[in-house]
Design an enzyme around this catalytic site. Structure first.
Site, PDB file in Angstrom:
ATOM      1  N   HIS A 129      40.480  -5.716  75.465  1.00 55.86           N
ATOM      2  CA  HIS A 129      39.453  -5.310  74.494  1.00 55.86           C
ATOM      3  C   HIS A 129      38.218  -6.185  74.735  1.00 55.86           C
ATOM      4  O   HIS A 129      38.358  -7.344  75.142  1.00 55.86           O
ATOM      5  CB  HIS A 129      40.030  -5.558  73.102  1.00 55.86           C
TER       6      HIS A 129
ATOM      7  N   ASP B 294      45.778 -12.344  72.824  1.00 59.31           N
ATOM      8  CA  ASP B 294      45.125 -11.513  71.821  1.00 59.31           C
ATOM      9  C   ASP B 294      46.223 -10.665  71.174  1.00 59.31           C
ATOM     10  O   ASP B 294      46.716  -9.706  71.775  1.00 59.31           O
ATOM     11  CB  ASP B 294      44.073 -10.637  72.517  1.00 59.31           C
TER      12      ASP B 294
ATOM     13  N   GLN C 182      46.824  -6.156  68.481  1.00 57.65           N
ATOM     14  CA  GLN C 182      47.659  -4.948  68.456  1.00 57.65           C
ATOM     15  C   GLN C 182      49.147  -5.265  68.455  1.00 57.65           C
ATOM     16  O   GLN C 182      49.942  -4.478  67.952  1.00 57.65           O
ATOM     17  CB  GLN C 182      47.347  -4.052  69.675  1.00 57.65           C
TER      18      GLN C 182
ATOM     19  N   LYS D 125      44.617  -5.205  60.643  1.00 63.36           N
ATOM     20  CA  LYS D 125      45.510  -4.385  61.481  1.00 63.36           C
ATOM     21  C   LYS D 125      46.969  -4.631  61.113  1.00 63.36           C
ATOM     22  O   LYS D 125      47.859  -3.948  61.599  1.00 63.36           O
ATOM     23  CB  LYS D 125      45.292  -4.712  62.955  1.00 63.36           C
TER      24      LYS D 125
ATOM     25  N   CYS E 233      36.230   0.023  72.748  1.00 61.95           N
ATOM     26  CA  CYS E 233      35.871  -1.359  73.120  1.00 61.95           C
ATOM     27  C   CYS E 233      36.597  -1.804  74.387  1.00 61.95           C
ATOM     28  O   CYS E 233      36.993  -2.973  74.513  1.00 61.95           O
ATOM     29  CB  CYS E 233      36.152  -2.346  71.986  1.00 61.95           C
TER      30      CYS E 233
HETATM   31  N1  PMP Z   1      41.733  -7.077  70.469  1.00 58.08           N
HETATM   32  C1  PMP Z   1      42.331  -5.902  70.405  1.00 58.08           C
HETATM   33  C2  PMP Z   1      43.417  -5.565  71.380  1.00 58.08           C
HETATM   34  C3  PMP Z   1      41.942  -4.970  69.430  1.00 58.08           C
HETATM   35  O1  PMP Z   1      42.527  -3.773  69.370  1.00 58.08           O
HETATM   36  C4  PMP Z   1      40.919  -5.332  68.515  1.00 58.08           C
HETATM   37  C5  PMP Z   1      40.465  -4.379  67.432  1.00 58.08           C
HETATM   38  N2  PMP Z   1      40.167  -3.097  67.870  1.00 58.08           N
HETATM   39  C6  PMP Z   1      40.342  -6.591  68.629  1.00 58.08           C
HETATM   40  C7  PMP Z   1      40.771  -7.442  69.607  1.00 58.08           C
HETATM   41  C8  PMP Z   1      39.256  -7.040  67.710  1.00 58.08           C
HETATM   42  O2  PMP Z   1      39.729  -7.202  66.416  1.00 58.08           O
HETATM   43  P1  PMP Z   1      38.725  -7.463  65.202  1.00 58.08           P
HETATM   44  O3  PMP Z   1      37.704  -6.373  65.277  1.00 58.08           O
HETATM   45  O4  PMP Z   1      39.590  -7.357  64.001  1.00 58.08           O
HETATM   46  O5  PMP Z   1      38.135  -8.816  65.404  1.00 58.08           O
END
Ligand code: PMP
Length: 411
Positions: A124, A201, A204, A227, A367
């Site tokens: 991401h 990270d 997910q 999440k 993203c």
């Molecule tokens: N890493 C991953 C794998 C994600 O799916 C996301 C959220 N789409 C993020 C990071 C970023 O998370 P946040 O927007 O809650 O900071």
């Protein structure tokens, strides 16, 4: 399906409602942001109605209660991820901030010219751009683990990238597009054998898979409240105590100091050193409640439900003419996230037509522009499932896809 699914669904008030167009909500976008159960909503109300005040400050009774609640949320999170000490849990605003905190605090302090960071193209942007920025600033080099044709990390290639200049491996626990679950424990051991750190990270993976930072030898772990069925605006950075103790602060201000003089200051101990300013108090407390909810439900139930749903979703989606699912096709080591395209359909048109039938999915690059470039597609549609989804939700998705294909004259 798990026996008490309808009771589980009843815990989530939003799942009971119909949309303004009268269609029942079919929520297939939990990967972007999950829904929260009533207990979490009630906890937020409880904080504001009964004992809200600032934390770690006043000696009055409200301050005392709110601080106790927040610290008990921290302990709950510590146990949930198998961390050794509560002060290894830093409250942040979310995964993005947790990653930036380490990229800047650790990166500015420890990264030297020619040092190497290992990334890969399924990350991401949150676990990509901060490392890119700090590498540029410090003159470090980024290296990328190749992806196999089915969308897994090529571990042989990973091993070949590790050198005595590797300082950090940043990797997602689960891809938010491909659903790939990465072999974190194995990757951590290899990183450590090369003298590097591993940053996971968990945005997910943490809501869907049990994690034990100690057993998996994870140095840093980030995840987001929204999440994992908790509030937005709150997240977690886990860092091994010995590492965090050697990092300079990221944000400066109140709460993070032990002494302030005219020309210099001293920093507070962990975790306060990384929690400058007033935190998201009600959100942090309610994140503890969300995690208790997950604990009570249990990862066995979550895994069983998500596996059965994934099996059904995979079969049904694969039967749609012209539909291509990205990522591993076999369900082993794969989460309940399905990103796809249908030949001849623009993802935005598809998502818009699905919405007319009450189906909430996401479309775009999610993203992950480098991944979409690798797949040679500008965008995709993503259905992300969790334990409160049903096979009826998948049936509704397939029916809506059929409707969209007719509207787009693909049949
Ligand atoms: N890493 C991953 C794998 C994600 O799916 C996301 C959220 N789409 C993020 C990071 C970023 O998370 P946040 O927007 O809650 O900071």
């Amino acid at each position: 399906m798990v026996a008490n699914l309808s009771a589980i669904r009843n815990d989530f008030p939003i799942l009971q409602r119909s949309l303004p167009n009268g269609k029942p909500l079919v929520y297939l976008d939990s990967g972007a942001s999950a829904q929260r159960p009533q207990v979490v909503i009630d906890k937020i109300t409880e904080v504001y109605e009964q004992y809200y005040s600032n934390v770690h400050r006043g000696v009055h009774q409200l301050g005392d209660r709110v601080t106790t609640e927040m610290e008990s949320a921290r302990t709950c999170i510590q146990k949930f991820i198998g961390a050794e000490h509560p002060e290894e849990i830093i409250f942040t605003s979310g995964t993005t901030m947790s990653i930036n905190l380490v990229a800047y605090s650790w990166g500015r302090h420890f990264l030297k010219e020619g040092d190497e960071i290992i990334l890969n193209e399924m990350e991401h942007h949150a676990n990509f751009v901060p490392w890119q920025a700090i590498a540029k600033e410090q003159g470090a080099v980024l290296k990328f683990i190749k992806l196999t044709p089915e969308g897994r990390l090529d571990l042989e290639h990973y091993q070949s990238l590790l050198t005595n200049r590797t300082r950090l491996v940043a990797v997602t626990g689960m891809s938010n597009v491909l659903g790939t679950i990465n072999p974190i424990t194995e990757m951590a051991r290899l990183a450590h054998a090369a003298g590097a750190l591993i940053f996971v990270d968990g945005a997910q993976s943490v809501p869907h898979l049990p994690v034990n930072v100690d057993e998996s030898e994870i140095d840093f772990l980030a995840f987001s409240g929204h999440k994992i069925f908790g509030p937005s605006g709150i997240g977690v950075l886990y860092g091994r105590k010995a590492l965090l103790e050697n990092l300079p602060p990221f944000l400066y201000g109140g709460n993070m100091i032990s002494e302030v003089h005219l020309n210099e200051s001293k920093w507070a101990r962990l975790p306060a050193r990384f929690e400058a300013g007033t935190p998201a108090i009600a959100q942090a407390i309610a994140l503890g409640t969300a995690i208790e909810y997950v604990n009570q439900l249990g990862f066995d139930v979550i895994a069983e439900q998500e596996h059965q749903l994934s099996q059904y979703a995979m079969e049904q989606l694969q039967s749609v003419p012209g539909l291509e699912i990205y990522g591993p096709q076999e369900l082993e080591q794969r989460g309940a996230i399905f990103s796809f395209n249908i030949a001849g359909a623009h993802p935005e048109d598809l998502a818009t037509l699905l919405d007319r039938k009450g189906i909430a999915v996401r479309h775009g690059h999610h993203c992950t522009m480098p991944l979409h470039q690798l797949l040679q597609i500008p965008a995709s549609v993503r259905a992300s499932l969790t334990f409160y989804n049903t096979t009826e939700d998948i049936d509704a998705l397939i029916e809506a896809i059929d409707f969209a294909r007719q509207r787009l004259r693909l049949t």
